[in-house]
Motif scaffolding. Structure first.
Motif: not given
Length: 292
Positions: A89, A91, A108-109, A111-112, A120, A122, A125
């Motif tokens: 994923q 972001y 917000r980080h 949550k990701a 994941g 980023h 970040s």
């Protein structure tokens, strides 16, 4: 394959300096061999990703930070190509919105973060809060921090607390099973200029260029100080920073892929071993299938 994981890792935080890292370094590799080397690394990482997913114990968070035109997007595309997209994923964090400003800067980080078994990525970040925000401290006022009413209220203590918050955040998620690796794509100012000019000269790249890029470029030295301080304050044994040469994109991809592969290897991942009762059920299912 050279031990880039050890070579590019920031180990001595107190003595860290970007001047000690050559953005054009390529360690004797040749561009014409890059595609073959990279494909071999991707093939190895694909197998390790499958083990990561099957074991369902760890997750891997890969953070990319860099100046504009350093090649974050292409590095992500090339190093993660060939992996199972269901297990990844990505972001790309833009400027915070109203909802983000109604929470602390890590909200917000958090949550990701990737789930167990997943990778994941980023693109930018939580480090933007000690990078661009440090270069433009007026952005802190948008956070409505009750202790910060004007820019003059933002002193050394504020930044030290922010670095500490980041270290604690990463320490917490590491001990919860999220392995964190952080890449700074170390681009030279001269190479950035050449890439900006290409964006202007080639119509198919015009969309990448923004006038704001020139404004931020004028603050190059301020950004380098901010990166140097942030990396020095937050590179730990558990959640290390890697300063990767970025003037030659093809080498950047090799270095990043090597470090990702080595990190996954270091987890010593194993496929789940079924209990005897479950193995017996598999044999029973096999017999039923063979009779059909």
């Amino acid at each position: 394959m050279k031990n880039f994981t050890d070579q590019f890792k920031v180990k001595n935080r107190s003595r860290f300096s970007l001047k000690d890292h050559d953005p054009a370094f390529c360690d004797g590799y040749k561009k014409e061999d890059a595609a073959t080397v990279l494909q071999g690394l991707i093939d190895e990482t694909f197998k390790l990703q499958e083990q990561l997913y099957a074991s369902n114990s760890y997750s891997l968070l890969i953070i990319f930070q860099a100046m504009d035109a350093a090649g974050k997007d292409s590095a992500i595309a090339h190093t993660m190509s060939g992996l199972n997209p269901q297990g990844c994923q990505v972001y790309s964090f833009k400027q915070p919105g109203p909802e983000d400003y109604d929470h602390d800067f890590l909200w917000r980080h958090y949550k990701a973060l990737p789930e167990r078994g997943r990778i994941g990525i980023h693109n930018r970040s939580h480090y933007e809060n000690v990078l661009v925000v440090k270069v433009h401290p007026e952005l802190v006022l948008k956070e409505n921090n009750p202790e910060i009413r004007k820019v003059k209220d933002i002193g050394r203590k504020f930044w030290e607390q922010r670095y500490e918050s980041i270290r604690n955040f990463e320490k917490h998620i590491h001990h919860s099973g999220t392995i964190v690796i952080k890449f700074f794509l170390n681009l030279s100012k001269e190479e950035q200029k050449e890439r900006f000019l290409k964006r202007i000269d080639h119509p198919e790249k015009n969309w990448k260029f923004q006038m704001g890029d020139i404004t931020e470029r004028e603050l190059w030295d301020d950004y380098m100080k901010a990166y140097e301080k942030a990396i020095g304050e937050t590179s730990t044994n558990d959640c290390p920073w890697y300063v990767v040469p970025a003037d030659k994109k093809w080498f950047t991809r090799i270095a990043i892929s090597t470090i990702i592969r080595d990190t996954l290897k270091g987890l010593k991942l194993l496929y789940p071993v079924l209990l005897k009762e479950e193995l017996d059920k598999l044999q029973e299912a096999k017999q039923l299938l063979q009779k059909q």
